[in-house]
Design an enzyme around this catalytic site. Structure first.
Site: not given
Length: 557
Positions: A59, A96, A152, A301
Site C-alpha cells: 500500500d 493485494c 495473501h 503492490d
C-alpha cells in the site's frame, strides 16, 4: 488549446507501435549509516546465477518516496534507486492478492480465476494449484527459495501454503492484514485468530511483541547468515508495511511531529521504519557476501489509500481503483549487474514481467505450455532498450457490474460497459464500468485529522457515463477524457478487451466457509479443509447411491 494538443498527440499515437514514455529519459530495524558501500567479503564472488531479492511493500503510494517529492524521508530507497534504475512507467494491480498472484505466476488475473477482489480469510480459495510458480521454477535450476512476510494467496488447504508452492521456508502471515505486534486478525465480530507462521505451523515461539517490519528483517538476516553465498538464493520479502492498521514504534515519529494529520503521521513513521529495514537487508547482503552478484527489486503492490495516510499525488484515484493512482507503482532495480546504473526507465513494465525476466536471468526454462502474460524486460531495464510490452490488461471483472447505466449499446455492441475493466494499448488507456474513487488528493488534503474533501480536486461527469479514454503519454494524470472525440479508438480497445475475455477462465470467488473460524483450529488462522473429510463424504455419497440403486432394483423385481 490543451484539448487540441492532446487530440493531436492522440492521433499521432495511432500510427505508433512502440510505447512513448511521458517525461524526460534517463534498533529496531537498525541504524542507517551514511555510506552503504561496506566491504564485500571475498567468499561468494560473482556467479552466473544471480541472487534475487524481491522486496514488496504494501500500500505504498506513488508519491510516498523521497525521489517523488514526498515529505517523508526515505534515504535508503532514494539511494538504492539513484544507484540503480528507477521504473517510472511501472504498473501493478490495484489490490493485494491480484498483484501477488501475477508476480508469482506471470499471468493476468483472468488466467488464474482471481479476477474479482481479493482472497478473503474465510473463503475456501487460493491461487489455483495447477499454476506453476516462480519459486518452483527457480528451485528446478538450483535456487534456495525463501519467503518472509505477507502471503495473501490463500491457505484453506495445506496444498495452498507457501511451502507447498515452491518455497523452502516461510515466515510470515497468511492473511492480508493484522496487528503489527500481536499478529491477531479479526475478519468479523467473533471471527478472530492468530496469524504468524513458520513454515506450516503457527509461530507461537516468535510471539514476543516485536513489530513485524523489524521481526521480518531479523528473519531475513538469519537466512542470509546461514545460507552459502556461493549457491543462488531467491528471497521474497513481502513486508506488511505500510498497510493498515497504522502502527509504528515511537522513535520513528520524531521527524514527523509537525504533520497534523494523525493517519499521515503514523504512515510516515511506518515508512521510515520500512526504509531503515531495507537498509539493514542491504547491509546483510554485503556482510555475508551476496551483494556483488545480487539483483534487488523493489515494488509496491498497489497505490496508496489516502484515508489510511497514503498519497498518490499527482495521479488520480487510489488503491482499489483502476485510475493511475491505484495501479501505477513505486519501483526500481538495484544491482551491480546493471549496465546502465543511475538511469531512469520510462518504458512500459508490468508486475507479470518479473516471472520471465527473473527466470531467464536464473538460467531457467520457460515452458511453452505455461502461456505467460509477462515479458522478459531485463534488457529494457539494464540497457535502456525498448520494452517488448505494448499493452497491459489491467483487468476484466465480470462480477463487479455496479455501473447501472452500462450497456452493450454504450460499448457499440462490442462490450457490455457495465463490466468493470481497464486496458492499456500503447498510449491509450480505456476504462469501462465503475473504475472506483476518482479524486485527485493533493498534499494539502492531509492538513487536518483526515483527508479533507474540500481540498480534493473532483471531476463530475454525466450520471450515465461508463466509458473513459485517455492518452496516458500526454495526460498521465487522466484529466481529459477523449472517448467522445475518438470513438474509433474506443472501439479498437473494446475489441481488444473482447479478445482477452475469450481467453478468461471462470472466476473463483466462493462463499465463506464456517469451518474457517479460528476457534475450530486452535485459535489460529490456517488450513481447515481436510482432504480425507472430502473422501469420506464422497464415499458416503457413493454408498448411499449404491443403496438407493439396490432398493430400486428390488422394487423393480
Amino acid at each position: 488549446m490543451v484539448a487540441a494538443v492532446l487530440a493531436g498527440l492522440s492521433l499521432l499515437s495511432l500510427l505508433t507501435c512502440g510505447y512513448l514514455a511521458w517525461g524526460s529519459r534517463r534498533g529496531g530495524a537498525g541504524e542507517a549509516p551514511e555510506n552503504l558501500r561496506g566491504e564485500e567479503p571475498a567468499a561468494g564472488g560473482p556467479r552466473s546465477q544471480p541472487h534475487i531479492i524481491f522486496i514488496l511493500a504494501d500500500d505504498q503510494g506513488f508519491r510516498d518516496v523521497g525521489y517523488h517529492g514526498s515529505e517523508i524521508r526515505t534515504p535508503t530507497l532514494d539511494r538504492l534507486a539513484a544507484e540503480g534504475v528507477k521504473l517510472e512507467n511501472y504498473y501493478v494491480q490495484p489490490m493485494c492478492t491480484p498483484s501477488r498472484s501475477q508476480l508469482i505466476t506471470g499471468k493476468y488475473q483472468i488466467h488464474t480465476g482471481l479476477q474479482h477482489s481479493i482472497i478473503r480469510p474465510t473463503q475456501p480459495n487460493c491461487l489455483p494449484l495447477d499454476n506453476v510458480t516462480l519459486p518452483q521454477k527457480l528451485k528446478e535450476v538450483g535456487y534456495s527459495t525463501h519467503m518472509v512476510g505477507k502471503w495473501h494467496l490463500g491457505f484453506y488447504r495445506r496444498e495452498c501454503m507457501p511451502t507447498q508452492r515452491g518455497f523452502d521456508s516461510f515466515f510470515g502471515s497468511l492473511l492480508g492484514s493484522g496487528d503489527y505486534y500481536t499478529h491477531f486478525k479479526c475478519d468479523s465480530p467473533g471471527i478472530c485468530g492468530y496469524d504468524l507462521y513458520e513454515n506450516d505451523n503457527a509461530a507461537w515461539d516468535h510471539d514476543n511483541g516485536i513489530y513485524s517490519t523489524q521481526m521480518y528483517t531479523q528473519k531475513v538476516q538469519q537466512i542470509l547468515a546461514s545460507h552459502n553465498p556461493r549457491k543462488p538464493i531467491f528471497l521474497y520479502i513481502a513486508y506488511q508495511a505500510v498497510h493498515s492498521p497504522l502502527q509504528a514504534p515511537g522513535r520513528y515519529f520524531e521527524h514527523y511531529r509537525s504533520i497534523n494529520n494523525i493517519n499521515r503521521r503514523r504512515y510516515a513513521a511506518m515508512l521510515a521504519c520500512l526504509d531503515e529495514a531495507i537498509n539493514n537487508v542491504t547491509l546483510a547482503l554485503r556482510k555475508y557476501g551476496y551483494y556483488e552478484n545480487s539483483i534487488i527489486i523493489y515494488s509496491s503492490d498497489n497505490g496508496g489509500q489516502p484515508m489510511a495516510g497514503g498519497s498518490n499525488w499527482p495521479l488520480r484515484g487510489s488503491k482499489g481503483t483502476y485510475w493511475e493512482g491505484g495501479i501505477r507503482a513505486v519501483g526500481f532495480v538495484h544491482s551491480p549487474l546493471l549496465k546502465n546504473k543511475g538511469s531512469v526507465c520510462k518504458e512500459l513494465v508490468h508486475i507479470t514481467d518479473w516471472f520471465p525476466t527473473l527466470l531467464t536471468l536464473a538460467e531457467g526454462q520457460i515452458d511453452e505450455d505455461i502461456q505467460l502474460d509477462g515479458y522478459d524486460v531485463w534488457e529494457t531495464i539494464s540497457e535502456g532498450r525498448r520494452s517488448p510490452r505494448v499493452d497491459i490488461l489491467h483487468n476484466i471483472d465480470p462480477i463487479y457490474t455496479k455501473a447501472k447505466n452500462g450497456s452493450w449499446a454504450a460499448g457499440y455492441g462490442i462490450w457490455n460497459t457495465a463490466i468493470q475493466s481497464a486496458i492499456r494499448v500503447n498510449h491509450w488507456k480505456l476504462l469501462t464500468g465503475n473504475p472506483g474513487y476518482s479524486d485527485w488528493v493533493p498534499p494539502q488534503a492531509f492538513s487536518n485529522a483526515g483527508p479533507n474533501r474540500w481540498h480534493n480536486e473532483r471531476v463530475s461527469w454525466s450520471a450515465g457515463k461508463t466509458v473513459w479514454l485517455f492518452n496516458i503519454t500526454a495526460d498521465p494524470y487522466e484529466r481529459v477524457d477523449l472517448s467522445a472525440r475518438h470513438p474509433e479508438v474506443v472501439k479498437q480497445l473494446l475489441r481488444r478487451l473482447s479478445q482477452f475475455n475469450r481467453t478468461a477462465v471462470p472466476v473463483r470467488y466462493p462463499p465463506k466457509d464456517p469451518r474457517s473460524n479460528p476457534k475450530l483450529n486452535g485459535g489460529v488462522w490456517g488450513p481447515w479443509f481436510k482432504e480425507d473429510e472430502k473422501k469420506k463424504k464422497s464415499d458416503k455419497s457413493k454408498g448411499a447411491s449404491k443403496q438407493k440403486k439396490s432398493k430400486n432394483r428390488k422394487k423393480a423385481n
